[in-house]
Scaffold this active site. Structure first.
Site, short mmCIF file in Angstrom:
data_model
loop_
_atom_site.label_atom_id
_atom_site.label_comp_id
_atom_site.label_asym_id
_atom_site.label_seq_id
_atom_site.Cartn_x
_atom_site.Cartn_y
_atom_site.Cartn_z
N ASP A 1 0.24 5.18 1.05
CA ASP A 1 0.21 6.07 2.22
C ASP A 1 0.14 5.27 3.51
OD1 ASP A 1 -0.62 9.03 0.99
OD2 ASP A 1 -1.40 7.35 -0.17
N ASP B 1 0.88 -1.16 0.00
CA ASP B 1 0.00 0.00 0.00
C ASP B 1 0.92 1.22 0.00
OD1 ASP B 1 -2.39 1.61 0.39
OD2 ASP B 1 -1.72 1.83 2.46
#
Length: 234
Positions: A24, A22
């Site tokens: 952020d 992922d």
């Protein structure tokens, strides 16, 4: 000394052929730039700033969540889209000023390069922000797959992002190690059949129980990922 990362699942897995992150709160610490732009937007409306830690916890949920947090308005409110659009404009001008890899992640990327293991990103952040951000960060070795909502029909937690990434990386989803700091990341990985790591060092909301996400592993620091990878490569 770093404690041994906790293994949550006892399921045996296929060998790792690729690693996906992922964005952020997992690969990149983008919160410092969001702190600046959220408080800049608040200042434009003569409102007091929010604490860094308050903003940080909501970054993984995107611009909508940040507008709700800062102004207390939800989608459907007459000012919501105006605020969201302005927030994104401010962020577009402040993409990679203070953003950095989380501690331990550069070492991990270097290790992936040495082991000739491709890596990539599967994010719910739109391509309009993800792609220029990744270009400005100029991470090495370079990612071989970047999947944004623009590239799929269904965003995470649907597993389509990892299915597409597997095609880019030349492997089956079951051979991917996916790292994320939100329940939807782990749900995405599990539905795709990937091995999952819950990044508890990321942007965890108050009251959220990381151990309840169902990940195969949990890490509290980025440097704990490499030992897991090496174990899975044996």
């Amino acid at each position: 000394m770093t404690e041994k990362p906790e293994k949550i699942s006892t399921i045996d897995h296929l060998p790792i052929r690729a690693v996906m992150f992922d964005l952020d709160g997992t690969l990149l610490d983008t919160a410092p730039d969001f702190v600046v732009v959220v408080n800049r937007l608040l200042a434009e409306y003569d409102r007091p700033p929010l604490a860094d830690s308050t903003i940080r916890r909501s970054v993984s949920n995107g611009a909508r969540a940040l507008v709700e947090l800062a102004f207390g308005v939800e989608p459907g409110h007459p000012d919501f889209e105006i605020l969201r659009t302005r927030l994104l404009a401010l962020y577009g001008d402040h993409l990679a000023v203070h953003t950095a890899l989380f501690p331990g992640l550069q070492t991990l990327l270097h290790a992936l390069g040495e082991r000739q293991i491709p890596w990539g990103v599967a994010t719910n952040k739109p391509a309009a922000y993800t792609l220029p951000l990744m270009e400005q960060m100029d991470l090495q070795p370079a990612p071989q797959s970047i999947i944004c909502p623009d590239h799929v029909t269904e965003r995470k937690p649907h597993p389509e992002s990892l299915f597409l990434a597997a095609k880019h990386l030349g492997c089956e989803p079951e051979h991917i190690l996916y790292v994320g700091d939100h329940r939807r990341d782990i749900e995405c990985g599990r539905q795709a059949g990937a091995i999952t790591i819950a990044a508890a060092y990321g942007y965890i909301e108050d009251g959220d129980d990381v151990d309840a996400w169902g990940a195969d592993y949990r890490v509290d620091h980025g440097q704990e990922i490499l030992p897991i990878l090496d174990t899975l490569l044996r």
